[in-house]
Scaffold this active site. Structure first.
Site, PDB file in Angstrom:
ATOM      1  N   SER A 128       0.821  -1.212   0.000  1.00 21.05           N
ATOM      2  CA  SER A 128       0.000   0.000   0.000  1.00 21.05           C
ATOM      3  C   SER A 128       0.852   1.258   0.000  1.00 21.05           C
ATOM      4  CB  SER A 128      -0.914   0.009   1.228  1.00 21.05           C
ATOM      5  OG  SER A 128      -1.566  -1.232   1.369  1.00 21.05           O
TER       6      SER A 128
HETATM    7  N1  SAH Z   1      -0.828  -4.949   4.059  1.00 25.82           N
HETATM    8  C1  SAH Z   1      -0.045  -5.240   2.865  1.00 25.82           C
HETATM    9  C2  SAH Z   1      -0.721  -4.865   1.577  1.00 25.82           C
HETATM   10  C3  SAH Z   1      -1.866  -5.728   1.323  1.00 25.82           C
HETATM   11  S1  SAH Z   1      -2.415  -5.965  -0.332  1.00 25.82           S
HETATM   12  C4  SAH Z   1       1.335  -4.628   2.949  1.00 25.82           C
HETATM   13  O1  SAH Z   1       1.624  -3.929   3.920  1.00 25.82           O
HETATM   14  O2  SAH Z   1       2.122  -4.860   2.032  1.00 25.82           O
HETATM   15  C5  SAH Z   1      -3.773  -7.013   0.133  1.00 25.82           C
HETATM   16  C6  SAH Z   1      -3.387  -8.436   0.476  1.00 25.82           C
HETATM   17  O3  SAH Z   1      -4.563  -9.076   0.937  1.00 25.82           O
HETATM   18  C7  SAH Z   1      -2.887  -9.234  -0.727  1.00 25.82           C
HETATM   19  O4  SAH Z   1      -1.635  -9.764  -0.449  1.00 25.82           O
HETATM   20  C8  SAH Z   1      -3.949 -10.322  -0.875  1.00 25.82           C
HETATM   21  O5  SAH Z   1      -3.408 -11.573  -1.294  1.00 25.82           O
HETATM   22  C9  SAH Z   1      -4.494 -10.414   0.530  1.00 25.82           C
HETATM   23  N2  SAH Z   1      -5.831 -11.008   0.642  1.00 25.82           N
HETATM   24  C10 SAH Z   1      -6.903 -10.838  -0.156  1.00 25.82           C
HETATM   25  N3  SAH Z   1      -7.947 -11.564   0.292  1.00 25.82           N
HETATM   26  C11 SAH Z   1      -7.522 -12.210   1.419  1.00 25.82           C
HETATM   27  C12 SAH Z   1      -8.133 -13.126   2.337  1.00 25.82           C
HETATM   28  N4  SAH Z   1      -9.396 -13.522   2.225  1.00 25.82           N
HETATM   29  N5  SAH Z   1      -7.375 -13.581   3.366  1.00 25.82           N
HETATM   30  C13 SAH Z   1      -6.094 -13.198   3.524  1.00 25.82           C
HETATM   31  N6  SAH Z   1      -5.463 -12.347   2.683  1.00 25.82           N
HETATM   32  C14 SAH Z   1      -6.162 -11.850   1.638  1.00 25.82           C
END
Ligand code: SAH
Length: 215
Positions: A62
């Site tokens: 992000s």
């Molecule tokens: N917080 C992260 C950015 C997240 S991007 C950072 O600091 O880099 C969003 C993430 O959520 C992605 O890696 C995606 O694979 C994950 N995601 C999406 N749906 C999900 C679910 N149901 N359970 C766990 N992770 C999930």
């Protein structure tokens, strides 16, 4: 690890402040955790710019100002047990680890979890546990949580996550359709129900069901 030049770091922190990340504890954690360690390859030289960047498995780390605003909205205290859904690069979890007692972070892509665990070890962030799971079900074995942060967008705050929030606890979650602008909301659990508050428009990848297929 060397980290950025002093001037790059000052500009990074200045940009955060100018975009509303004014909380001293949050800024301190974002000063301490080097975003450059969480971005790889070609994009690593852009790690100190205020933009989201690609990571493995087609996901994104992000934008730093959004990480700061979400962390500030979460109002983390040093006693808190925090759940993050969506580990991604591990950057948000690393920042939370400086502010909370314990951080559990859940991600559906096994590869991202493995890479994040390696980074947490290397950086000595011993109070983070990264779990491969579908985080829309929360993490029942560690519930309830003082704070929950979701870093992928859901149509509504997932019911299991609301159920795993302590009374007095706070959850920050982007809600809305994945292909439009979403709204970051803060949910507080009270003795009798939930209070909802809109914070600002955001744009996140969608919260998906099940595990990723990357092995
Ligand atoms: N917080 C992260 C950015 C997240 S991007 C950072 O600091 O880099 C969003 C993430 O959520 C992605 O890696 C995606 O694979 C994950 N995601 C999406 N749906 C999900 C679910 N149901 N359970 C766990 N992770 C999930």
């Amino acid at each position: 690890m060397s980290g950025p030049a002093a001037e790059t770091k000052m500009q990074f922190l200045y940009a955060l402040r100018s975009k509303g990340v004014t909380d001293a504890r949050v800024l301190g954690a974002m000063e301490e955790i080097d975003r450059g360690a969480f971005v790889r390859g070609l994009f690593s030289e852009r790690a100190y710019e205020d933009m989201p960047l690609p990571i493995a498995c087609g996901q994104t780390i992000s934008q730093p100002s959004v990480v700061g605003i979400m962390t500030k909205a979460l109002q983390v205290t040093p006693r808190d047990k925090v759940l993050e859904v969506g580990t991604g690069s591990g950057y948000q979890a690393a920042i939370l680890s400086r502010l909370a007692r314990r951080v559990y972070t859940v991600e559906r892509h096994a590869r991202l979890v493995r890479e994040a665990r390696e980074l947490f070890d290397r950086l000595g962030l011993v109070n983070i546990t990264a779990v491969i799971a579908d985080g829309s079900h929360g993490l029942a074995e560690q519930a309830p949580f003082d704070r929950i942060i979701v870093t992928a967008a859901a149509e509504d705050p997932p019911g299991p996550l609301l159920a795993q929030l302590k009374i007095g606890g706070i959850m920050v979650v982007p809600v809305g359709q994945s292909d439009t602008v979403q709204t970051l909301i803060r949910v507080r659990r009270t003795a009798t129900g939930f209070d909802y508050e809109e914070i600002r428009p955001v744009r996140f990848v969608p919260l998906l069901e099940g595990l990723g297929k990357d092995g």
